[in-house]
Motif scaffolding. Structure first.
Motif, PDB file in Angstrom:
ATOM      1  N   GLY A   1       0.817  -1.213   0.000  1.00 19.66           N
ATOM      2  CA  GLY A   1       0.000   0.000   0.000  1.00 19.66           C
ATOM      3  C   GLY A   1       0.853   1.266   0.000  1.00 19.66           C
ATOM      4  N   CYS A   2       1.915   1.253   0.791  1.00 10.13           N
ATOM      5  CA  CYS A   2       2.820   2.402   0.859  1.00 10.13           C
ATOM      6  C   CYS A   2       3.560   2.575  -0.469  1.00 10.13           C
ATOM      7  CB  CYS A   2       3.809   2.219   2.005  1.00 10.13           C
ATOM      8  SG  CYS A   2       4.845   3.666   2.295  1.00 10.13           S
ATOM      9  N   HIS A   3       4.024   1.457  -1.045  1.00 11.03           N
ATOM     10  CA  HIS A   3       4.733   1.529  -2.320  1.00 11.03           C
ATOM     11  C   HIS A   3       3.823   2.016  -3.440  1.00 11.03           C
ATOM     12  CE1 HIS A   3       8.455  -1.174  -1.457  1.00 11.03           C
ATOM     13  NE2 HIS A   3       8.237  -0.301  -0.491  1.00 11.03           N
ATOM     14  N   LYS A   4       2.559   1.587  -3.447  1.00 10.12           N
ATOM     15  CA  LYS A   4       1.610   2.059  -4.475  1.00 10.12           C
ATOM     16  C   LYS A   4       1.384   3.559  -4.358  1.00 10.12           C
ATOM     17  CE  LYS A   4      -1.826  -0.373  -5.945  1.00 10.12           C
ATOM     18  NZ  LYS A   4      -1.835  -1.052  -7.203  1.00 10.12           N
ATOM     19  N   LYS A   5       1.272   4.056  -3.134  1.00  7.96           N
ATOM     20  CA  LYS A   5       1.100   5.499  -2.938  1.00  7.96           C
ATOM     21  C   LYS A   5       2.359   6.244  -3.378  1.00  7.96           C
ATOM     22  CE  LYS A   5       0.027   9.105   0.424  1.00  7.96           C
ATOM     23  NZ  LYS A   5       0.779  10.061  -0.338  1.00  7.96           N
ATOM     24  N   ALA A   6       3.523   5.723  -3.009  1.00  7.98           N
ATOM     25  CA  ALA A   6       4.786   6.363  -3.408  1.00  7.98           C
ATOM     26  C   ALA A   6       4.912   6.398  -4.923  1.00  7.98           C
ATOM     27  CB  ALA A   6       5.970   5.626  -2.783  1.00  7.98           C
ATOM     28  N   LYS A   7       4.548   5.305  -5.585  1.00 11.36           N
ATOM     29  CA  LYS A   7       4.598   5.234  -7.048  1.00 11.36           C
ATOM     30  C   LYS A   7       3.662   6.274  -7.656  1.00 11.36           C
ATOM     31  CE  LYS A   7       6.126   2.318 -10.307  1.00 11.36           C
ATOM     32  NZ  LYS A   7       7.519   2.033 -10.523  1.00 11.36           N
ATOM     33  N   ALA A   8       2.466   6.409  -7.089  1.00  9.70           N
ATOM     34  CA  ALA A   8       1.510   7.407  -7.578  1.00  9.70           C
ATOM     35  C   ALA A   8       2.030   8.830  -7.382  1.00  9.70           C
ATOM     36  CB  ALA A   8       0.165   7.234  -6.865  1.00  9.70           C
ATOM     37  N   ASP A   9       2.870   9.012  -6.364  1.00 10.45           N
ATOM     38  CA  ASP A   9       3.467  10.320  -6.090  1.00 10.45           C
ATOM     39  C   ASP A   9       4.743  10.553  -6.909  1.00 10.45           C
ATOM     40  OD1 ASP A   9       1.440  10.789  -4.276  1.00 10.45           O
ATOM     41  OD2 ASP A   9       2.654  10.310  -2.513  1.00 10.45           O
ATOM     42  N   GLY A  10       5.046   9.626  -7.835  1.00 11.03           N
ATOM     43  CA  GLY A  10       6.197   9.787  -8.714  1.00 11.03           C
ATOM     44  C   GLY A  10       7.517   9.273  -8.167  1.00 11.03           C
ATOM     45  N   LYS A  11       7.469   8.535  -7.079  1.00 12.78           N
ATOM     46  CA  LYS A  11       8.702   7.992  -6.493  1.00 12.78           C
ATOM     47  C   LYS A  11       8.982   6.605  -7.048  1.00 12.78           C
ATOM     48  CE  LYS A  11       8.051  10.636  -2.299  1.00 12.78           C
ATOM     49  NZ  LYS A  11       7.569  10.591  -0.938  1.00 12.78           N
ATOM     50  N   ASN A  12      10.218   6.181  -6.944  1.00 20.52           N
ATOM     51  CA  ASN A  12      10.617   4.854  -7.402  1.00 20.52           C
ATOM     52  C   ASN A  12      10.396   3.858  -6.273  1.00 20.52           C
ATOM     53  OD1 ASN A  12      11.696   2.717  -8.759  1.00 20.52           O
ATOM     54  ND2 ASN A  12      13.815   3.335  -8.462  1.00 20.52           N
ATOM     55  N   ALA A  13       9.319   3.112  -6.357  1.00 23.23           N
ATOM     56  CA  ALA A  13       8.991   2.115  -5.331  1.00 23.23           C
ATOM     57  C   ALA A  13       8.522   0.845  -6.024  1.00 23.23           C
ATOM     58  CB  ALA A  13       7.898   2.646  -4.409  1.00 23.23           C
ATOM     59  N   PRO A  14       9.105  -0.292  -5.692  1.00 22.41           N
ATOM     60  CA  PRO A  14       8.699  -1.536  -6.357  1.00 22.41           C
ATOM     61  C   PRO A  14       7.290  -1.965  -5.959  1.00 22.41           C
ATOM     62  CG  PRO A  14      10.224  -2.009  -4.574  1.00 22.41           C
ATOM     63  CD  PRO A  14      10.147  -0.516  -4.688  1.00 22.41           C
ATOM     64  N   ILE A  15       6.518  -2.420  -6.942  1.00 24.91           N
ATOM     65  CA  ILE A  15       5.173  -2.923  -6.648  1.00 24.91           C
ATOM     66  C   ILE A  15       4.934  -4.315  -7.255  1.00 24.91           C
ATOM     67  CG2 ILE A  15       4.082  -0.683  -6.236  1.00 24.91           C
ATOM     68  CD1 ILE A  15       3.017  -0.774  -9.097  1.00 24.91           C
ATOM     69  N   ALA A  16       5.814  -4.769  -8.137  1.00 25.47           N
ATOM     70  CA  ALA A  16       5.667  -6.103  -8.722  1.00 25.47           C
ATOM     71  C   ALA A  16       6.109  -7.154  -7.706  1.00 25.47           C
ATOM     72  CB  ALA A  16       6.512  -6.211  -9.988  1.00 25.47           C
ATOM     73  N   CYS A  17       5.452  -8.293  -7.707  1.00 25.70           N
ATOM     74  CA  CYS A  17       5.771  -9.367  -6.754  1.00 25.70           C
ATOM     75  C   CYS A  17       7.253  -9.718  -6.770  1.00 25.70           C
ATOM     76  CB  CYS A  17       4.956 -10.621  -7.053  1.00 25.70           C
ATOM     77  SG  CYS A  17       3.179 -10.412  -6.894  1.00 25.70           S
ATOM     78  N   ASN A  18       7.804  -9.939  -7.986  1.00 26.18           N
ATOM     79  CA  ASN A  18       9.193 -10.395  -8.065  1.00 26.18           C
ATOM     80  C   ASN A  18      10.207  -9.292  -7.778  1.00 26.18           C
ATOM     81  OD1 ASN A  18       8.990  -8.936 -10.404  1.00 26.18           O
ATOM     82  ND2 ASN A  18       9.601 -10.596 -11.768  1.00 26.18           N
ATOM     83  N   ALA A  19       9.770  -8.069  -7.616  1.00 20.40           N
ATOM     84  CA  ALA A  19      10.684  -6.995  -7.235  1.00 20.40           C
ATOM     85  C   ALA A  19      11.094  -7.130  -5.764  1.00 20.40           C
ATOM     86  CB  ALA A  19      10.041  -5.632  -7.465  1.00 20.40           C
ATOM     87  N   CYS A  20      10.203  -7.655  -4.956  1.00 13.06           N
ATOM     88  CA  CYS A  20      10.497  -7.864  -3.539  1.00 13.06           C
ATOM     89  C   CYS A  20      10.779  -9.338  -3.226  1.00 13.06           C
ATOM     90  CB  CYS A  20       9.333  -7.380  -2.680  1.00 13.06           C
ATOM     91  SG  CYS A  20       9.043  -5.611  -2.822  1.00 13.06           S
ATOM     92  N   HIS A  21      10.059 -10.217  -3.915  1.00 15.85           N
ATOM     93  CA  HIS A  21      10.216 -11.665  -3.726  1.00 15.85           C
ATOM     94  C   HIS A  21      10.987 -12.223  -4.925  1.00 15.85           C
ATOM     95  CE1 HIS A  21       7.185 -11.841  -0.504  1.00 15.85           C
ATOM     96  NE2 HIS A  21       6.457 -11.019  -1.232  1.00 15.85           N
ATOM     97  N   PRO A  22      12.320 -12.290  -4.829  1.00 12.16           N
ATOM     98  CA  PRO A  22      13.086 -12.840  -5.953  1.00 12.16           C
ATOM     99  C   PRO A  22      12.782 -14.321  -6.139  1.00 12.16           C
ATOM    100  CG  PRO A  22      14.488 -12.587  -4.042  1.00 12.16           C
ATOM    101  CD  PRO A  22      13.156 -11.977  -3.679  1.00 12.16           C
ATOM    102  N   ALA A  23      13.050 -14.806  -7.329  1.00 12.71           N
ATOM    103  CA  ALA A  23      12.828 -16.229  -7.595  1.00 12.71           C
ATOM    104  C   ALA A  23      13.622 -17.071  -6.609  1.00 12.71           C
ATOM    105  CB  ALA A  23      13.259 -16.555  -9.017  1.00 12.71           C
ATOM    106  N   ALA A  24      13.047 -18.175  -6.186  1.00 11.61           N
ATOM    107  CA  ALA A  24      13.716 -19.060  -5.223  1.00 11.61           C
ATOM    108  C   ALA A  24      15.064 -19.504  -5.781  1.00 11.61           C
ATOM    109  CB  ALA A  24      12.845 -20.262  -4.913  1.00 11.61           C
ATOM    110  N   GLN A  25      16.044 -19.584  -4.898  1.00 10.28           N
ATOM    111  CA  GLN A  25      17.394 -19.924  -5.352  1.00 10.28           C
ATOM    112  C   GLN A  25      17.746 -21.334  -5.046  1.00 10.28           C
ATOM    113  OE1 GLN A  25      20.197 -16.882  -4.525  1.00 10.28           O
ATOM    114  NE2 GLN A  25      18.720 -15.332  -5.003  1.00 10.28           N
TER     115      GLN A  25
END
Length: 129
Positions: free
Chosen positions: A105-129
């Protein structure tokens, strides 16, 4: 002398109660309950250091370690990966799109405010290693 005392009170005394946030941590669920990879989280980086601690730790008293974890005090202690809608679910604490107290929710608001915030699943949850 009064001016000096006032300056000490304004600039030095708050530092005595300042909380030092952990630098790096890994956010993960108990073994066997996660459906995505753990999240590597830079507490002191990526714009998080500038936030008031209570922006995320909204039940924290500002002093103790209690209330620093989402599962403290029975707040978000449902770890069932199928239960994503209950307000007490651990999933909801991090993924509630309608709450700026959650990561997503915070990242979506930051993105809407023009900030660089990840919102895609794999941006925070990298593929299992």
């Amino acid at each position: 002398m009064l001016v000096c005392a006032a300056l000490v009170g304004v600039f030095c005394l708050p530092a005595l109660w300042a909380v030092e946030a952990p630098k790096d941590m890994v956010l993960k669920l108990p073994e066997g309950t996660a459906t995505k990879a753990p999240v590597k989280f830079a507490h002191a980086g990526a714009g998080h250091k500038a936030l008031d601690c209570k922006a995320c730790h909204h039940n924290w008293d500002g002093k103790s370690d209690k209330g620093m974890k989402c599962s403290d005090k029975g707040c978000h202690d449902i770890f069932d990966p199928a239960n994503k809608s209950d307000v007490k679910s651990f999933y909801k604490a991090f993924h509630d799109m309608n709450s700026t107290k959650s990561c997503l929710g915070c990242h979506k608001k930051a993105k809407a405010d023009g900030k660089n915030a990840p919102i895609a699943c794999n941006a925070c949850h990298p593929a299992a290693q």
